[in-house]
Design a protein around this motif. Structure first.
Motif, PDB file in Angstrom:
ATOM      1  N   ASP A   1       0.843  -1.203   0.000  1.00 15.07           N
ATOM      2  CA  ASP A   1       0.000   0.000   0.000  1.00 15.07           C
ATOM      3  C   ASP A   1       0.874   1.248   0.000  1.00 15.07           C
ATOM      4  N   HIS A   2       0.307   2.353  -0.398  1.00 15.20           N
ATOM      5  CA  HIS A   2       1.126   3.576  -0.430  1.00 15.20           C
ATOM      6  C   HIS A   2       0.263   4.830  -0.444  1.00 15.20           C
ATOM      7  N   GLU A   3      -0.686   4.905   0.495  1.00 12.89           N
ATOM      8  CA  GLU A   3      -1.518   6.119   0.653  1.00 12.89           C
ATOM      9  C   GLU A   3      -2.331   6.356  -0.625  1.00 12.89           C
TER      10      GLU A   3
ATOM     11  N   ALA B   1       4.750   6.030 -15.533  1.00 10.98           N
ATOM     12  CA  ALA B   1       5.025   7.018 -14.482  1.00 10.98           C
ATOM     13  C   ALA B   1       4.684   6.441 -13.112  1.00 10.98           C
ATOM     14  N   HIS B   2       4.007   5.306 -13.100  1.00 14.30           N
ATOM     15  CA  HIS B   2       3.535   4.700 -11.841  1.00 14.30           C
ATOM     16  C   HIS B   2       4.113   3.290 -11.737  1.00 14.30           C
ATOM     17  N   GLY B   3       3.305   2.299 -11.701  1.00 13.61           N
ATOM     18  CA  GLY B   3       3.810   0.936 -11.473  1.00 13.61           C
ATOM     19  C   GLY B   3       4.563   0.368 -12.659  1.00 13.61           C
TER      20      GLY B   3
ATOM     21  N   GLY C   1      12.639   5.188 -12.307  1.00 16.46           N
ATOM     22  CA  GLY C   1      12.956   4.658 -10.983  1.00 16.46           C
ATOM     23  C   GLY C   1      13.481   5.725 -10.043  1.00 16.46           C
ATOM     24  N   PHE C   2      13.558   6.966 -10.570  1.00 21.27           N
ATOM     25  CA  PHE C   2      13.978   8.101  -9.725  1.00 21.27           C
ATOM     26  C   PHE C   2      12.832   9.099  -9.626  1.00 21.27           C
ATOM     27  N   GLY C   3      12.770   9.805  -8.540  1.00 21.45           N
ATOM     28  CA  GLY C   3      11.768  10.847  -8.355  1.00 21.45           C
ATOM     29  C   GLY C   3      10.484  10.282  -7.787  1.00 21.45           C
ATOM     30  N   HIS C   4       9.733  11.149  -7.127  1.00 19.22           N
ATOM     31  CA  HIS C   4       8.469  10.705  -6.515  1.00 19.22           C
ATOM     32  C   HIS C   4       7.655  11.933  -6.147  1.00 19.22           C
ATOM     33  N   ARG C   5       6.344  11.832  -6.311  1.00 18.83           N
ATOM     34  CA  ARG C   5       5.488  12.972  -5.986  1.00 18.83           C
ATOM     35  C   ARG C   5       5.581  13.303  -4.491  1.00 18.83           C
TER      36      ARG C   5
ATOM     37  N   GLU D   1      19.025  19.265  -6.625  1.00 15.46           N
ATOM     38  CA  GLU D   1      18.141  20.452  -6.506  1.00 15.46           C
ATOM     39  C   GLU D   1      16.667  20.032  -6.562  1.00 15.46           C
ATOM     40  N   ARG D   2      16.396  19.029  -7.382  1.00 18.29           N
ATOM     41  CA  ARG D   2      14.981  18.630  -7.534  1.00 18.29           C
ATOM     42  C   ARG D   2      14.590  17.525  -6.542  1.00 18.29           C
ATOM     43  N   LYS D   3      15.481  17.201  -5.649  1.00 18.02           N
ATOM     44  CA  LYS D   3      15.224  16.173  -4.616  1.00 18.02           C
ATOM     45  C   LYS D   3      14.738  14.867  -5.249  1.00 18.02           C
TER      46      LYS D   3
ATOM     47  N   PRO E   1      16.182   7.522  -5.672  1.00 15.58           N
ATOM     48  CA  PRO E   1      15.613   6.250  -6.168  1.00 15.58           C
ATOM     49  C   PRO E   1      14.293   5.960  -5.461  1.00 15.58           C
ATOM     50  N   ASN E   2      13.306   5.468  -6.214  1.00 14.65           N
ATOM     51  CA  ASN E   2      12.051   5.044  -5.596  1.00 14.65           C
ATOM     52  C   ASN E   2      11.972   3.524  -5.650  1.00 14.65           C
ATOM     53  N   VAL E   3      10.861   2.997  -5.228  1.00 14.98           N
ATOM     54  CA  VAL E   3      10.710   1.541  -5.068  1.00 14.98           C
ATOM     55  C   VAL E   3      11.008   0.803  -6.373  1.00 14.98           C
TER      56      VAL E   3
HETATM   57  C1  SDX Z   1       5.441   4.716  -8.118  1.00 15.54           C
HETATM   58  O1  SDX Z   1       2.493   7.898  -5.788  1.00 15.54           O
HETATM   59  C2  SDX Z   1       3.008   6.811  -5.331  1.00 15.54           C
HETATM   60  O2  SDX Z   1       3.030   6.578  -4.140  1.00 15.54           O
HETATM   61  C3  SDX Z   1       3.543   5.852  -6.404  1.00 15.54           C
HETATM   62  C4  SDX Z   1       4.290   4.639  -5.892  1.00 15.54           C
HETATM   63  C5  SDX Z   1       3.380   3.682  -5.146  1.00 15.54           C
HETATM   64  O3  SDX Z   1       3.914   2.877  -4.357  1.00 15.54           O
HETATM   65  O4  SDX Z   1       2.153   3.675  -5.452  1.00 15.54           O
HETATM   66  O5  SDX Z   1       5.352   5.033  -5.044  1.00 15.54           O
HETATM   67  C6  SDX Z   1       4.885   3.835  -7.047  1.00 15.54           C
HETATM   68  O6  SDX Z   1       4.735   5.027  -9.038  1.00 15.54           O
HETATM   69  C7  SDX Z   1       6.853   5.247  -7.959  1.00 15.54           C
HETATM   70  C8  SDX Z   1       7.233   6.235  -9.107  1.00 15.54           C
HETATM   71  C9  SDX Z   1       7.653   5.404 -10.291  1.00 15.54           C
HETATM   72  N1  SDX Z   1       7.837   6.289 -11.487  1.00 15.54           N
HETATM   73  C10 SDX Z   1       9.073   6.510 -11.971  1.00 15.54           C
HETATM   74  O7  SDX Z   1      10.124   6.105 -11.477  1.00 15.54           O
HETATM   75  C11 SDX Z   1       9.061   7.296 -13.285  1.00 15.54           C
HETATM   76  C12 SDX Z   1      10.113   8.394 -13.213  1.00 15.54           C
HETATM   77  N2  SDX Z   1       9.655   9.397 -12.259  1.00 15.54           N
HETATM   78  C13 SDX Z   1       9.005  10.590 -12.759  1.00 15.54           C
HETATM   79  O8  SDX Z   1       8.165  10.339 -13.857  1.00 15.54           O
HETATM   80  C14 SDX Z   1       8.416  11.450 -11.644  1.00 15.54           C
HETATM   81  O9  SDX Z   1       9.388  11.567 -10.699  1.00 15.54           O
HETATM   82  C15 SDX Z   1       7.127  11.028 -10.963  1.00 15.54           C
HETATM   83  C16 SDX Z   1       6.038  10.778 -11.952  1.00 15.54           C
HETATM   84  C17 SDX Z   1       7.328   9.808 -10.151  1.00 15.54           C
HETATM   85  C18 SDX Z   1       6.727  12.177 -10.054  1.00 15.54           C
HETATM   86  O10 SDX Z   1       6.344  13.217 -10.874  1.00 15.54           O
HETATM   87  P1  SDX Z   1       6.067  14.656 -10.278  1.00 15.54           P
HETATM   88  O11 SDX Z   1       5.849  14.672  -8.813  1.00 15.54           O
HETATM   89  O12 SDX Z   1       5.023  15.277 -11.145  1.00 15.54           O
HETATM   90  O13 SDX Z   1       7.483  15.300 -10.487  1.00 15.54           O
HETATM   91  P2  SDX Z   1       7.706  16.704 -11.025  1.00 15.54           P
HETATM   92  O14 SDX Z   1       7.344  16.699 -12.459  1.00 15.54           O
HETATM   93  O15 SDX Z   1       7.039  17.697 -10.124  1.00 15.54           O
HETATM   94  O16 SDX Z   1       9.299  16.805 -10.886  1.00 15.54           O
HETATM   95  C19 SDX Z   1       9.910  17.948 -10.460  1.00 15.54           C
HETATM   96  C20 SDX Z   1      11.087  18.153 -11.419  1.00 15.54           C
HETATM   97  C21 SDX Z   1      10.671  18.422 -12.850  1.00 15.54           C
HETATM   98  O17 SDX Z   1      11.717  19.194 -13.405  1.00 15.54           O
HETATM   99  P3  SDX Z   1      11.476  20.838 -13.532  1.00 15.54           P
HETATM  100  O18 SDX Z   1      10.224  21.013 -14.362  1.00 15.54           O
HETATM  101  O19 SDX Z   1      11.294  21.310 -12.078  1.00 15.54           O
HETATM  102  O20 SDX Z   1      12.742  21.347 -14.161  1.00 15.54           O
HETATM  103  O21 SDX Z   1      11.910  16.972 -11.459  1.00 15.54           O
HETATM  104  C22 SDX Z   1      11.944  16.473 -12.780  1.00 15.54           C
HETATM  105  C23 SDX Z   1      10.740  17.056 -13.495  1.00 15.54           C
HETATM  106  O22 SDX Z   1      10.999  17.139 -14.912  1.00 15.54           O
HETATM  107  N3  SDX Z   1      11.867  15.022 -12.695  1.00 15.54           N
HETATM  108  C24 SDX Z   1      12.684  14.189 -13.310  1.00 15.54           C
HETATM  109  C25 SDX Z   1      12.298  12.910 -12.896  1.00 15.54           C
HETATM  110  N4  SDX Z   1      11.251  13.013 -12.064  1.00 15.54           N
HETATM  111  C26 SDX Z   1      10.987  14.323 -11.948  1.00 15.54           C
HETATM  112  N5  SDX Z   1      13.717  14.406 -14.180  1.00 15.54           N
HETATM  113  C27 SDX Z   1      14.346  13.308 -14.614  1.00 15.54           C
HETATM  114  N6  SDX Z   1      14.038  12.035 -14.254  1.00 15.54           N
HETATM  115  C28 SDX Z   1      13.012  11.798 -13.405  1.00 15.54           C
HETATM  116  N7  SDX Z   1      12.696  10.542 -13.061  1.00 15.54           N
END
Ligand code: SDX
Length: 435
Positions: free
Chosen positions: A234-236, A269-271, A308-312, A361-363, A366-368
């Motif tokens: 689960d994840h909120e 972008a999700h699973g 696999g990097f970044g997370h909302r 800078e964008r924090k 690695p995510n799950v």
């Molecule tokens: C899961 O929500 C959950 O809890 C999901 C999950 C769960 O257990 O249910 O945790 C499972 O889905 C994990 C996430 C898996 N997805 C990925 O790994 C795909 C890659 N990640 C990105 O697509 C992104 O990080 C998201 C979709 C996960 C989050 O998107 P956000 O919150 O809309 O991020 P953002 O667009 O606000 O990012 C802020 C900045 C942006 O750049 P700027 O416009 O500020 O210049 O960071 C950049 C983004 O372009 N950015 C990335 C990036 N993720 C964000 N740049 C490069 N690579 C990335 N992976």
């Protein structure tokens, strides 16, 4: 609403004498929320929050995430402790019922779930409608959705007992549905579940066993499978859980709601990210290509992301990523894989990214999904099965959140509003008069 009302937020509209005092609600932990349910009545305005990044959609007691601190709690228990001390079916009980079970409660629960792990024989023929190379997530969406055709007439979603059996059926049948999707894709006979096995061992058995030889159980792999299921449970209010809640808010059949959640989880972008990470690592190939790849990601004029990097929510390390990375080493050691080029490349990529200002800078951490694909590949799962395994694990989260919503006395149909920026009112012009 079980949150306590402590203070209020007053909003005034510039250029008008209108103001609204909105109650500020506090939960057990985490940010306060201000209750905007009277905002339109008081001020005639809506809020605007595309992607709902700043919006609390519900009052939930199931999972808590502190994205800044990298904290994940299931019903208050830290994920690190559950990963180390619990097992997936116990976590299912916890998420569904709110507390850890006694030995007797767990025994009854395990029996209740395992006796529902077979599929109706007519569902077997459902698989024959697919091409062998159909993506397993397409099969999962369809077969789970089809369960609503088998369990609809006597399913009253407003009845607690009916909801409990639907929860058992979904948790129990998902491993069978996923394993059969794999067997169908490789042309091997379906393997029926065995109730004397644990949930995870049974899943590996249905996935890997063949009728021509004795299946060798590997307790280390079964434990790794159990851990992976716990970490994905689960994840909120993530995208797929919100999809299940929104679908369920109409009173729809829970099997159809979970099928909607599976569809939402499929997105990269999700699973779907775990599958995308493996493809990304294969495209990068060697450590020499890491820098040019990251330059491409940072160029931003294309859609290349570091999958696999970044997370909302997590603006720190996803605690699940750390636990999976550790399990990677255990599984690779157990399998006698001294060094896995994929894991080496992923760890090198992580190190370089985490020292790069763009990601710092964008924090972006690695995510799950960053390491989960590596361990699943080492365990013999094909890449296109990764998200299906995520769906198997997340079903208990989806069902627990659906149940919580259905039992919420304030439950109502979800219906967001919008800001309209289209054409003002205009009259129809006959085609003969259009230029
Ligand atoms: C899961 O929500 C959950 O809890 C999901 C999950 C769960 O257990 O249910 O945790 C499972 O889905 C994990 C996430 C898996 N997805 C990925 O790994 C795909 C890659 N990640 C990105 O697509 C992104 O990080 C998201 C979709 C996960 C989050 O998107 P956000 O919150 O809309 O991020 P953002 O667009 O606000 O990012 C802020 C900045 C942006 O750049 P700027 O416009 O500020 O210049 O960071 C950049 C983004 O372009 N950015 C990335 C990036 N993720 C964000 N740049 C490069 N690579 C990335 N992976």
């Amino acid at each position: 609403m079980s949150a306590a009302v402590k203070r209020s937020v007053t909003i005034t509209l510039d250029g008008s004498n209108k103001s609204a005092s909105l109650p500020l609600l506090s939960g057990t932990i985490g940010p306060d929320v201000f209750d905007i349910r009277k905002l339109y009545a008081d001020l005639g305005v809506f809020t605007f929050d595309p992607g709902y990044g700043q919006t609390a959609s519900c009052d939930s007691k199931i999972t808590f995430i502190d994205g800044d601190e990298g904290v994940l709690l299931y019903r208050g228990y830290p994920i690190e402790q559950l990963a180390e001390k619990s097992r997936f079916l116990e976590v299912c009980y916890l998420l569904l019922n709110g507390d850890l079970p006694t030995k007797e409660e767990f025994g009854k629960f395990e029996k209740g779930v395992m006796r529902h792990n077979m599929l109706h024989e007519q569902l077997r023929s459902f698989y024959n409608g697919f091409r062998r190379d159909a993506h397993p997530m397409a099969v999962m969406c369809s077969v789970v959705g089809a369960l609503s055709a088998f369990y609809h007439d006597n399913l009253d979603v407003w009845d607690e007992g009916a909801r409990r059996i639907a929860a058992f059926r979904l948790i129990a049948k998902m491993p069978t549905i996923a394993a059969w999707a794999y067997k169908y894709s490789v042309g091997q006979p379906f393997v029926y579940p065995r109730n004397e096995l644990t949930y995870s061992a049974n899943f590996l058995y249905m996935f890997h066993a063949v009728p021509t030889e004795e299946y060798k159980f590997n307790p280390v792999l079964a434990k790794a499978m159990d851990l992976i299921l716990i970490l994905h449970a689960d994840h909120e209010q993530n995208a797929s859980t919100s999809t299940v809640r929104l679908a369920g808010s109409t009173g729809a059949n829970p099997f159809a709601c979970i099928a909607a959640g599976i569809a939402s989880l499929w997105g990269p972008a999700h699973g779907g990210a775990n599958e995308a990470v493996l493809k990304m690592l294969a495209d990068i190939g060697t450590t020499a290509n890491i820098k040019p790849f990251l330059d491409d990601v940072k160029a931003k004029d294309n859609s290349t992301k570091l999958m696999g990097f970044g997370h909302r929510v997590y603006k720190n390390y996803d605690p699940r990523a750390k636990l999976i990375q550790k399990a990677c080493h255990d599984v690779l050691n157990e399998l006698g894989i001294k060094d896995d080029p994929l894991l080496d490349l992923a760890m090198e990529l992580e190190q370089i990214a985490l020292s790069d200002p763009y990601f710092i800078e964008r924090k972006l951490y690695p995510n799950v999904d960053f390491y989960s694909g590596i361990i699943l590949k080492a365990m013999g799962f094909p890449t296109n099965m990764f998200t299906a395994l995520f769906a198997v694990a997340r079903t208990v989260g989806w069902v627990s959140q659906w149940k919580e919503m259905m039992e919420d006395p304030q439950q109502r149909i979800g219906r967001p509003r919008q800001i309209y920026t289209g054409s003002p009112r205009r009259d129809y012009v006959p085609m003969t008069e259009r230029t």
